[in-house]
Design a protein around this motif. Structure first.
Motif, PDB file in Angstrom:
ATOM      1  N   ALA A  85       0.843  -1.201   0.000  1.00 39.71           N
ATOM      2  CA  ALA A  85       0.000   0.000   0.000  1.00 39.71           C
ATOM      3  C   ALA A  85       0.876   1.247   0.000  1.00 39.71           C
ATOM      4  CB  ALA A  85      -0.918  -0.013   1.218  1.00 39.71           C
ATOM      5  N   SER A  86       1.927   1.240   0.817  1.00 43.51           N
ATOM      6  CA  SER A  86       2.815   2.408   0.894  1.00 43.51           C
ATOM      7  C   SER A  86       3.489   2.671  -0.453  1.00 43.51           C
ATOM      8  CB  SER A  86       3.907   2.191   1.952  1.00 43.51           C
ATOM      9  OG  SER A  86       3.321   1.965   3.204  1.00 43.51           O
ATOM     10  N   ILE A  87       4.081   1.638  -1.008  1.00 43.07           N
ATOM     11  CA  ILE A  87       4.828   1.812  -2.267  1.00 43.07           C
ATOM     12  C   ILE A  87       3.862   2.126  -3.419  1.00 43.07           C
ATOM     13  CG2 ILE A  87       6.410   0.687  -3.900  1.00 43.07           C
ATOM     14  CD1 ILE A  87       7.651   1.269  -1.166  1.00 43.07           C
ATOM     15  N   LEU A 122       0.974   3.636  -3.316  1.00 45.12           N
ATOM     16  CA  LEU A 122       0.468   5.012  -3.237  1.00 45.12           C
ATOM     17  C   LEU A 122       1.527   6.020  -3.697  1.00 45.12           C
ATOM     18  CD1 LEU A 122      -1.532   4.870   0.132  1.00 45.12           C
ATOM     19  CD2 LEU A 122      -2.473   5.241  -2.159  1.00 45.12           C
ATOM     20  N   ILE A 123       2.788   5.703  -3.446  1.00 44.53           N
ATOM     21  CA  ILE A 123       3.856   6.613  -3.892  1.00 44.53           C
ATOM     22  C   ILE A 123       3.969   6.591  -5.420  1.00 44.53           C
ATOM     23  CG2 ILE A 123       6.369   6.942  -3.903  1.00 44.53           C
ATOM     24  CD1 ILE A 123       6.353   5.941  -0.978  1.00 44.53           C
ATOM     25  N   TYR A 124       3.878   5.407  -6.010  1.00 47.42           N
ATOM     26  CA  TYR A 124       4.052   5.284  -7.464  1.00 47.42           C
ATOM     27  C   TYR A 124       2.814   5.697  -8.261  1.00 47.42           C
ATOM     28  CZ  TYR A 124       8.464   2.690  -7.000  1.00 47.42           C
ATOM     29  OH  TYR A 124       9.760   2.331  -6.736  1.00 47.42           O
ATOM     30  N   ALA A 160       0.608   8.042  -8.525  1.00 51.21           N
ATOM     31  CA  ALA A 160       0.358   9.348  -9.143  1.00 51.21           C
ATOM     32  C   ALA A 160       1.301   9.642 -10.312  1.00 51.21           C
ATOM     33  CB  ALA A 160       0.479  10.437  -8.089  1.00 51.21           C
ATOM     34  N   HIS A 161       2.595   9.348 -10.138  1.00 50.48           N
ATOM     35  CA  HIS A 161       3.567   9.785 -11.143  1.00 50.48           C
ATOM     36  C   HIS A 161       4.126   8.668 -12.019  1.00 50.48           C
ATOM     37  CE1 HIS A 161       3.500  13.027  -8.158  1.00 50.48           C
ATOM     38  NE2 HIS A 161       3.863  13.822  -9.142  1.00 50.48           N
ATOM     39  N   TRP A 189      14.215   4.192   0.681  1.00 51.40           N
ATOM     40  CA  TRP A 189      13.032   5.042   0.436  1.00 51.40           C
ATOM     41  C   TRP A 189      13.383   6.244  -0.438  1.00 51.40           C
ATOM     42  CZ3 TRP A 189       8.007   3.983   1.460  1.00 51.40           C
ATOM     43  CH2 TRP A 189       7.752   2.880   2.282  1.00 51.40           C
ATOM     44  N   THR A 204      13.374   4.980  -3.875  1.00 47.48           N
ATOM     45  CA  THR A 204      11.990   4.697  -4.265  1.00 47.48           C
ATOM     46  C   THR A 204      11.301   5.992  -4.709  1.00 47.48           C
ATOM     47  OG1 THR A 204      11.882   2.902  -2.657  1.00 47.48           O
ATOM     48  CG2 THR A 204       9.785   3.744  -3.454  1.00 47.48           C
ATOM     49  N   TYR A 205      11.494   7.044  -3.934  1.00 42.19           N
ATOM     50  CA  TYR A 205      10.866   8.319  -4.297  1.00 42.19           C
ATOM     51  C   TYR A 205      11.445   8.868  -5.598  1.00 42.19           C
ATOM     52  CZ  TYR A 205       7.752   9.127  -0.376  1.00 42.19           C
ATOM     53  OH  TYR A 205       6.700   9.043   0.497  1.00 42.19           O
ATOM     54  N   SER A 234       9.905   7.168  -8.378  1.00 42.56           N
ATOM     55  CA  SER A 234       8.488   7.523  -8.577  1.00 42.56           C
ATOM     56  C   SER A 234       8.330   8.810  -9.382  1.00 42.56           C
ATOM     57  CB  SER A 234       7.804   7.703  -7.217  1.00 42.56           C
ATOM     58  OG  SER A 234       8.152   8.956  -6.662  1.00 42.56           O
ATOM     59  N   ARG A 286       8.708  11.778  -8.209  1.00 38.45           N
ATOM     60  CA  ARG A 286       8.356  12.893  -7.326  1.00 38.45           C
ATOM     61  C   ARG A 286       9.602  13.724  -7.028  1.00 38.45           C
ATOM     62  NH1 ARG A 286       3.767  12.651  -3.986  1.00 38.45           N
ATOM     63  NH2 ARG A 286       2.432  10.870  -4.431  1.00 38.45           N
ATOM     64  N   LEU A 330       2.847   3.816   6.868  1.00 40.60           N
ATOM     65  CA  LEU A 330       1.775   4.359   6.038  1.00 40.60           C
ATOM     66  C   LEU A 330       0.849   5.256   6.861  1.00 40.60           C
ATOM     67  CD1 LEU A 330       0.246   4.193   3.268  1.00 40.60           C
ATOM     68  CD2 LEU A 330      -1.054   2.318   4.242  1.00 40.60           C
ATOM     69  N   VAL A 364       5.161   7.859   3.949  1.00 37.74           N
ATOM     70  CA  VAL A 364       4.224   8.181   2.865  1.00 37.74           C
ATOM     71  C   VAL A 364       3.497   9.480   3.237  1.00 37.74           C
ATOM     72  CG1 VAL A 364       2.249   7.317   1.560  1.00 37.74           C
ATOM     73  CG2 VAL A 364       3.913   5.712   2.479  1.00 37.74           C
ATOM     74  N   VAL A 397      -1.583  11.556   0.387  1.00 39.21           N
ATOM     75  CA  VAL A 397      -1.952  10.514  -0.586  1.00 39.21           C
ATOM     76  C   VAL A 397      -2.809   9.416   0.044  1.00 39.21           C
ATOM     77  CG1 VAL A 397       0.160  10.914  -1.930  1.00 39.21           C
ATOM     78  CG2 VAL A 397       0.096   9.007  -0.320  1.00 39.21           C
TER      79      VAL A 397
END
Lengths: 274, 273
Positions: free
Chosen positions: A53-55, A57-59, A61-62, B48, B51-52, B55, B57, B191, B197, B201
């Motif tokens: 869920a965490s990962i 939600l981060i991915y 959107a973008h 992390w 990961t960001y 993504s 972001r 979360l 997170v 979101v």
């Protein structure tokens, strides 16, 4: 002479198989009884669901394209967690109960009951991975397009590599006496370099080299490509060839390392020391 | 002349400090522990952060990614400390076979839990330093306009973690599956607590669960005061929410500890196996 050798070999094999099955059953039964069925399910559901869920939600959107990767890779990471934690931690538990020495002194082949324990973990891990995949479908709408032969081959090679790694980690746990702490340290390293949250191709160059020296990134890439994009065995050759090398070498290294460290620990006589 | 062990603050403090010392001696006895705790958060931060970056972001809740994660890791270290330090205190005694002795001594159980909590805070200091340096190297941008707001937010985060520890200390042992429960509650906080997170979101239906966790508000206060230049006004609001939630968790924790005492002494299951 031949006959006696054959009988002896058969009985040893049978003993090994019985020990593996007995340790597998005992561990599954113990976990269900000790944790209760609810707790048992909860522990194998909470971690993958909340992590995904965490990962996700981060991915979402973008980079929605990476959500599918994360679903498969986090599901597969359950098997990595199993290799890192399971057997080593069980040996620690046996030490705490005072039964570790008895286990090592029993006539059953070491490899058999260790494999039984590892397979008990594999059963639990499969449940965890299945929950993760299901959650990915329900929460993030991920769709699979698997190529079964490639998926099966990737999975078998991945598990064989992890099985070998698991023995290496358990062996070091015997020396350090704190398998859980070792596993916690290694798991953060493995999550960084193992391609669990992202493909290792997205790592900075200086981190990609150590990542490519591990089987995990190849396994993750092969599993995700085979399950999401219908990649065939030929297309996955760049991942499957090194993964096959790891799958052949690591179990041998694992068994040899475990045997070597076990002999060392037994000679020192501190197998059951804290 | 009477000896009142549990009412005199000096005995309470001595109990806390003795437990802290014992905790620190215990955890530092193994080399792997000395290596694991400072390195673990570093790897976690790096994982992390990548990961960001993957993504796409460039910021999270208005802060730089490194800054956002730096505060998140700070909160997660405290959370780990509350689970495995104060939260696991009584369970740890049980695992060591000393819970029976503990329940027979006149020492305050709350002091023992607080001692574990303090010990784990001290134990985690190198982890904070290591992550701080890494965050700074990877471009965490700070904007502090009210230093006292930062102090207040840090205090709120420590109190929130201790409150969680008190709550867990009773729950872990009453469930008799302390290790399992501790492992289960480890990941949801990343979360729900907004540690890793952004809260923005989260789906709306998850927000009430998130708001009920004291750490959530304290982390928001810390992020706003250190990364977004928030003043006392907005920080105090989040700190107040965190303290209210912490108070509720403290009460639950105390009830849990009383219940443990009751089960241990009246039912006669001192070791609670």
């Amino acid at each position: 002479m031949w006959q006696s050798a054959s009988v002896s070999s058969t009985s040893t094999s049978r003993l090994a198989l019985q020990a593996a099955i007995a340790s597998w059953k005992a561990k599954i039964y113990e976990h269900i009884v000790v944790n209760g069925l609810g707790g048992y399910v909860l522990v194998w559901v909470a971690f993958p669901v909340f992590t995904l869920a965490s990962i996700g939600l981060i991915y979402r959107a973008h980079r929605p394209g990476l959500v599918g990767y994360a679903v498969v890779a986090i599901a597969a990471s359950a098997f990595i967690t199993n290799a890192l934690y399971y057997v080593g931690q069980l040996l620690d538990e046996e030490r705490h109960r005072g039964t570790l020495v008895n286990l090592f002194l029993s006539p059953a082949p070491r490899l058999s009951w260790l494999t039984g324990l590892a397979f008990a973990g594999l059963f639990e891990t499969t449940v965890s991975a299945a929950v993760c995949l299901l959650f990915g479908v329900i929460a993030f709408g991920v769709r699979f397009d698997p190529d079964l032969p490639a998926l099966v081959l990737s999975f078998v090679l991945f598990i064989a590599s992890l099985w070998g790694l698991g023995f290496v980690f358990s062996a070091f746990g015997l020396i350090l006496k704190r398998s859980n702490d070792l596993a916690n340290l290694l798991s953060s390293f493995v999550f960084l370099l193992g391609g669990v949250y992202y493909p290792i191709s997205l790592l900075p160059a200086w981190l990609r080299y150590p990542a490519e020296a591990l089987p995990l990134g190849y396994g993750m890439q092969a599993l995700t490509q085979a399950s999401l994009h219908h990649a065939a065995i030929a297309q996955l050759a760049p991942q499957l060839i090194p993964l096959a090398g790891f799958a052949l070498a690591l179990p041998v290294i694992g068994v040899l390392t475990f045997g070597w460290i076990e002999r060392k620990v037994r000679r020192r006589g501190d197998l059951d020391l804290y | 002349m009477s000896v009142a062990y549990r009412t005199e603050p000096v005995y309470l403090l001595a109990s806390i400090l003795a437990t802290t010392r014992r905790y620190l001696q215990d955890v530092s006895a193994y080399v792997i522990q000395l290596v694991r705790w400072p390195l673990g958060p570093l790897f976690m931060f790096a994982t992390w952060r990548i990961t960001y970056s993957a993504s796409g972001r460039t910021s999270a809740d208005g802060a730089t990614l490194s800054g956002f994660l730096l505060v998140g890791i700070f909160g997660s270290i405290l959370w780990s400390s509350s689970i495995w330090g104060s939260g696991y205190a009584i369970q740890n005694e049980r695992d060591d076979g000393t819970s029976g002795s503990l329940f027979l001594t006149p020492v305050s159980r709350a002091a023992v839990v607080a001692g574990y909590g303090l010990g784990s805070f001290i134990w985690f200091l190198p982890s904070f330093a290591a992550v701080g340096v890494l965050g700074w190297i990877t471009g965490a941008h700070f904007a502090v306009h009210a230093p006292w707001a930062v102090v207040l937010a840090v205090l709120a985060l420590c109190i929130a973690s201790l409150a969680a520890g008190f709550t867990f200390s009773g729950i872990f042992i009453l469930t008799r599956r302390g290790n399992l429960v501790a492992n289960v509650i480890q990941s949801p906080i990343y979360l729900l607590g907004g540690l890793m997170v952004p809260l923005s979101v989260l789906p709306g239906w998850l927000r009430p669960f998130s708001d009920a966790i004291p750490v959530t508000h304290a982390v928001v206060a810390l992020r706003e005061s250190t990364l977004l230049g928030a003043g006392m006004g907005s920080t105090v609001h989040d700190v107040a929410l965190s303290l209210i939630a912490s108070a509720a968790w403290f009460v639950i924790g105390l009830i849990g500890l009383w219940r443990v005492e009751d089960v241990a002494k009246r039912v006669g299951q001192l070791d609670l196996y």
